[in-house]
Design an enzyme around this catalytic site. Structure first.
Site, PDB file in Angstrom:
ATOM      1  N   GLU A 277       0.403  -1.000  -0.029  1.00 22.09           N
ATOM      2  CA  GLU A 277      -0.262  -0.211  -0.175  1.00 22.09           C
ATOM      3  C   GLU A 277       0.699   1.271  -0.314  1.00 22.09           C
ATOM      4  O   GLU A 277       0.562   2.638  -0.457  1.00 22.09           O
ATOM      5  CB  GLU A 277      -1.163  -0.037   1.235  1.00 22.09           C
ATOM      6  CG  GLU A 277      -2.160  -0.532   0.741  1.00 22.09           C
ATOM      7  CD  GLU A 277      -3.298  -1.093   1.713  1.00 22.09           C
ATOM      8  OE1 GLU A 277      -3.376  -0.142   3.326  1.00 22.09           O
ATOM      9  OE2 GLU A 277      -4.495  -1.347   1.938  1.00 22.09           O
ATOM     10  N   HIS A 298       8.762 -26.106  -1.543  1.00 20.64           N
ATOM     11  CA  HIS A 298       8.419 -27.661  -2.311  1.00 20.64           C
ATOM     12  C   HIS A 298       7.520 -26.473  -2.977  1.00 20.64           C
ATOM     13  O   HIS A 298       6.519 -28.075  -3.720  1.00 20.64           O
ATOM     14  CB  HIS A 298       8.221 -29.181  -1.108  1.00 20.64           C
ATOM     15  CG  HIS A 298       8.956 -29.431  -0.044  1.00 20.64           C
ATOM     16  ND1 HIS A 298      10.032 -29.969  -0.882  1.00 20.64           N
ATOM     17  CD2 HIS A 298       9.191 -28.712   1.491  1.00 20.64           C
ATOM     18  CE1 HIS A 298      10.784 -30.365   0.636  1.00 20.64           C
ATOM     19  NE2 HIS A 298      10.724 -29.168   1.369  1.00 20.64           N
ATOM     20  N   LYS A 412     -13.693  -0.781  -4.416  1.00 18.95           N
ATOM     21  CA  LYS A 412     -14.908  -0.276  -2.884  1.00 18.95           C
ATOM     22  C   LYS A 412     -15.705   0.805  -4.427  1.00 18.95           C
ATOM     23  O   LYS A 412     -16.845   0.787  -3.597  1.00 18.95           O
ATOM     24  CB  LYS A 412     -14.334   0.464  -2.939  1.00 18.95           C
ATOM     25  CG  LYS A 412     -13.596   0.070  -1.447  1.00 18.95           C
ATOM     26  CD  LYS A 412     -12.991   0.628   0.202  1.00 18.95           C
ATOM     27  CE  LYS A 412     -11.523   0.044   0.587  1.00 18.95           C
ATOM     28  NZ  LYS A 412     -11.423   0.928   1.914  1.00 18.95           N
TER      29      LYS A 412
END
Ligand code: PA5
Length: 421
Positions: A277, A298, A412
């Site tokens: 951010e 892995h 948003k």
């Protein structure tokens, strides 16, 4: 104390390049130490004393003590900068309790919420809704459900005694608390969410869980002192920020923060939010990714060693074992092919895995190591301050505002429209 090392067999940087960049960055270091005037409303974290000084900690500890007397389940409702730092510390240090901190308001998953409600059954509950803006959907919806849950269980009056909100004075959340008689803790007005690790926002849940917040603040203050006084050439935060910037210019597009302690997974989330951010704007910034080793050796390990060369790696190394860090593997009753492990301690085996991984990875990509003596409250405080200050420097090197996050508005707005807000 923290130490920073570079291991890079690829020689990504030419001789003297780092030293020159460090020398050039002296004015930047001075400016960040003083704090840029245009960010005055976001720099409350720069002096640990301001929001984590002795008096503030005493108040937080007293409040935590009163909550511990009332509850064995403390639900922290919050997302991003409103929960990551506390969650990181509790996951890493696993304090003994007896009050357990549970998390809500960081997901919209009904399954997760139902699971939380099941966990609350038969327990004495207290909630803290942490929201600087109180517009975010996840904490807003979770607070609604948990308020109603408490009222149904305890009745209006007792429910009100079990609700605390941490928010901005004068906000809608503050007004709601006054109307309903809930306790209210001010969110530092001069710090944005992801920089609030060393403030009541996170120190309260840590103290409720039994973490020694004095040690945490002591570690952060010691790191602040170190970064304020170390000259540019030795300053580990400046070194880290400048190395990130140089690698970015070399074409590395991602930084992988890796560790061999799964209990640092919460810290990884805090670090990822901090850098994503703060830096990811204007088409700039390194993608912050994380490696939870040895498990992800892995999976991601293959990509790191031989895949698209887009990342450099920073290892978080814990040098000394703690009380629960020893377990001898012992001998065997059957021939299992692992005879070479006989008598070895997992600590030793884990370290061998770390050394081998760093040696292999540094053949093909630059590897940094940030080493700390132990994984305890003091060193968690050091890490928080180190990375916050380094992130400030790093964003300034890129030329972006470290303290806003305009990009998160795009989704948003669409989501609010879809929900009829
Ligand atoms: O760092 C920030 O400021 C943000 O990421 C916030 O922490 C996050 O959006 C949550 O904000 P709030 O607690 O105000 O809902």
């Amino acid at each position: 104390m923290l130490q920073l090392f570079v291991k890079d067999e690829t020689n990504a940087l030419s001789a003297g390049q780092l030293e020159k960049a460090l020398a050039d960055a002296v004015p930047l270091l001075d400016a960040c130490r003083a704090g840029h005037a245009q960010y005055a409303d976001s720099l409350g974290w720069l002096r640990v004393e301001e929001w984590a000084g002795e008096q503030k900690r005493a108040e937080i500890k007293a409040l935590a003590q009163s909550i511990r007397r009332k509850a064995d389940a403390f639900v922290l409702i919050g997302v991003g900068g409103s929960n990551n730092a506390a969650r990181a510390v509790l996951r890493a240090l696993d304090p003994a309790g007896p009050t357990q901190v549970l998390w809500a308001g960081n997901t919209l998953s009904a399954w997760e919420f139902n699971r939380l409600l099941e966990q609350l059954e038969g327990r004495q509950v207290y909630i803290d809704c942490v929201a600087k803006n109180f517009e975010t959907l996840e904490p807003g919806s979770a607070f609604r459900v948990l308020r109603q849950y408490l009222k149904k269980r305890y009745g209006e009056e007792e429910a009100a005694r079990r609700i605390l909100c941490t928010g901005t004075p004068g906000s809608q959340l503050d007004a709601l608390c006054s109307r309903e008689g809930y306790a209210f803790l001010p969110f530092p007005p001069n710090i944005g969410g992801r920089f609030t690790a060393l403030s009541g926002v996170h120190l309260l849940p840590m103290a409720v869980a039994g973490v020694d917040i004095d040690e945490l603040a002591r570690g952060a203050a010691a790191m602040e002192q170190q970064l304020r006084t170390q000259p540019a050439g030795e300053n580990i935060a400046l070194r880290y920020a400048v190395l990130r910037w140089l690698y970015g210019r070399k074409g590395y597009k991602a930084e992988m923060l890796s560790a061999f302690e799964p209990r640092l997974a919460g810290f990884f989330q805090w670090w990822q939010q901090l850098f994503a951010e703060s830096e990811g704007k204007q088409g700039k910034g390194l993608l912050p990714v994380t490696g939870e080793y040895s498990e992800q050796l892995h999976s991601l390990g293959q990509f790191v060693q031989e895949g698209t060369p887009l990342l450099f790696e920073t290892f978080l190394d814990v040098k000394e074992p703690g009380a629960k860090d020893s377990l001898v593997i012992g001998g065997t009753d059957v021939a299992d092919g692992f005879g070479y492990l006989g008598g070895k301690d997992f600590w030793q085996v884990n370290r061998a895995s770390f050394e081998a991984t760093r040696a292999a990875h540094s053949q093909v990509l630059p590897c940094l190591t940030l080493a700390m003596d132990r994984l305890d409250a003091f060193h968690m405080g050091q890490l928080f301050y180190f990375f916050a200050f380094a992130c400030y420097l790093s964003a300034e090197l890129l030329g972006v505002n470290p303290f806003d996050q305009p990009g998160v508005e795009a989704y948003k707005q669409r989501m609010f429209r879809a929900l009829g807000r």
